[in-house]
Design an enzyme around this catalytic site. Sequence first.
Site, mmCIF file in Angstrom:
data_model
loop_
_atom_site.group_PDB
_atom_site.id
_atom_site.type_symbol
_atom_site.label_atom_id
_atom_site.label_comp_id
_atom_site.label_asym_id
_atom_site.label_seq_id
_atom_site.Cartn_x
_atom_site.Cartn_y
_atom_site.Cartn_z
ATOM 1 N N SER A 238 -31.596 -8.642 -9.071
ATOM 2 C CA SER A 238 -30.613 -9.380 -9.862
ATOM 3 C C SER A 238 -29.498 -8.428 -10.274
ATOM 4 C CB SER A 238 -31.271 -9.986 -11.112
ATOM 5 O OG SER A 238 -31.727 -8.955 -11.972
ATOM 6 N N LYS A 239 -28.536 -8.950 -11.002
ATOM 7 C CA LYS A 239 -27.369 -8.148 -11.382
ATOM 8 C C LYS A 239 -27.727 -6.935 -12.232
ATOM 9 C CE LYS A 239 -23.837 -11.765 -11.126
ATOM 10 N NZ LYS A 239 -22.817 -12.540 -11.870
ATOM 11 N N ARG A 240 -28.849 -7.019 -12.933
ATOM 12 C CA ARG A 240 -29.203 -5.870 -13.774
ATOM 13 C C ARG A 240 -29.601 -4.646 -12.937
ATOM 14 N NH1 ARG A 240 -33.933 -8.964 -14.303
ATOM 15 N NH2 ARG A 240 -35.874 -7.878 -13.790
#
Length: 472
Positions: A238-240
Site C-alpha cells: 500500500s502507499k505506506r
Amino acid sequence: MEVRTRFAPSPTGYLHIGGVRTALFNWLFARHNKGKFILRIEDTDTGRSTEEAVNVILDGMKWLDLEWDEGPFFQSKRLDIYKEHVEKLLSNGMAYRCYCSAEELKRRKEEAFKKGLKPKYDGKCRDRHDKPEGVSCVVRFKSPTSGTTVIRDMIRGNVYFDNSELDDLIIMRSDGMPTYNLCVVVDDFTMGITHVIRGDDHLNNTPRQVLLYNAFGNKPPQFAHVSMILGDDKARLSKRHGATSVTAYRDMGYLPEALINYLARLGWSHGDQEIFSMKELVEHFSLENVGKSSAVFNPEKLIWLNTHYIKEKDNEELAGLLLPFIEKMGYKAEGDKRLPLIVGTLKERVKTLEEMASSAEFYFKDDFEYDGKAERKFLKAENRELLISIKNGLSFLEPFDHNGVEGVFVKVMEETEKKLGKIAQPVRVALTGGTVSPGIFETIEAMGKEKTLMRLERAIEKIKESVAVQDV
C-alpha cells in the site's frame, strides 16, 4: 487452440504496481505462446470510473511497452450483451428475480447470524414466479446447493469449494446494471479468453464464475491465481510502503525496462538470472515457475535494476528521456546538443532520471553561488593566472573535445609545473561552484565552449574583485 489472455483493470484510480504485474504476466504468457493479449476496461462502476483513470491506464501500458492486440474494450458499451445473457439464464431457469428489500435481507441475515448460520441469502425467491407490479427486483443466479466446485489452478493446483457455502449471487441490480461476476464471465467467453491470470484476491470469485460458465454451456478458461505483492512488513502493498502507482515511478525517473524486469522477477524466476531483456522474458516465461508464496516488494532491488539500465542506455536515447526532467526544473534544454554528452558524464553515478536532472543542474544554471569554503580555498589570487591560462588555451581549441581539453591542461601543467589536481580544482569551482563534479575533461567537453569560457571569465573577475577589496 490460440492462447488468449486479458488484462481487465477498473478505471477508478491510479494503475497499481500489482495490476501491472498481472498485465505483464498475461502479456508474457500470450507472447511466449504466440497468442493474443486483450485489454478490457471494466468501467461498470459508473460512480467511481473516470476518463482520467482510463487515460492513466492506457498511458502506463504504453510507457511500459505492453501493447495489446485487441481493445481496449469498455464494459460500459456492452450492457446490451450482458442483459441478453441475463435473460438467457432467466429463461432456462438458472436465474430468478428476487423482490426482497434491503431491510428484509438485513433482518434475515442478522437472524441467521444469531443462530450460528452462514449469513447468506436464504433463497426465499428461488421458486417464485409472480411479478408484482411496482416492486423493484434484482436478478440472482441459482447456484447449486450441494456438491463441490473444483478450480484447477495452474499455479496452486486443485482448489475445492463446497457449493453449499456459495450464495445465490446477484447478477443484475435493481437499476438494470449487471454485476462484476456476470460481466467478467460473459466478456471472457465472448472474447474467447483461454487463460485467466490474475491476483489471488479473485480466487473466491472463481467458483461462482465457473458455475456461471457451466450455466451458459461454456467451458471455463484455465485459471492461474498469482499471490499478492506484500510490503516489507508482510502486509499487502500500500502507499505506506512507498509509491504503488506505476506513473509515480515514471515521474520519479525510473526506466520502463527496470520496472518490467523487476515486476517479472517478483514471484517468477528462471534459475538465478536477475537481469532480463524483454526478449528473454518472452522466451523463458512460464506459469510453472511462478511461486505460490507472496512476493515482497523491495525498493532497493528496483533501484539497483534502474541504475543498471541507466548505465546501459545509449546516451542519445537517455538524453531524450532526461529532457522533461530538466525542463521541469525550469531550464530550456530542447535542441541542446550538449545533452548526450551531459548524460554521459552522469549516468555512472545516479540512480534515477530525477537524480540525474538534479545532478545536471550546474550545466544549465549560470548564476550559481560559489560554495563559500571552495571559493576561499581555490578562487584566490595565486590561481587567477592559472585560470587565465586555461581560458586562453580553450579559447582557440578546435574541435572542443575531451582530447583537446586534456591537451590544454597538459600544456598548462608543463608551463606551471603543477599537478593536475592543483589546476583541476580551481577550474571545477569556477565552472560548477563546488569541488565535486564528473571528470574535469568530460565536464568541460559537455559544458561546451561558450559556457566554459564565460564561467572561467566570471571566476577570474571574482578573484580580481576580491583582491581589490583586500588591497583597500
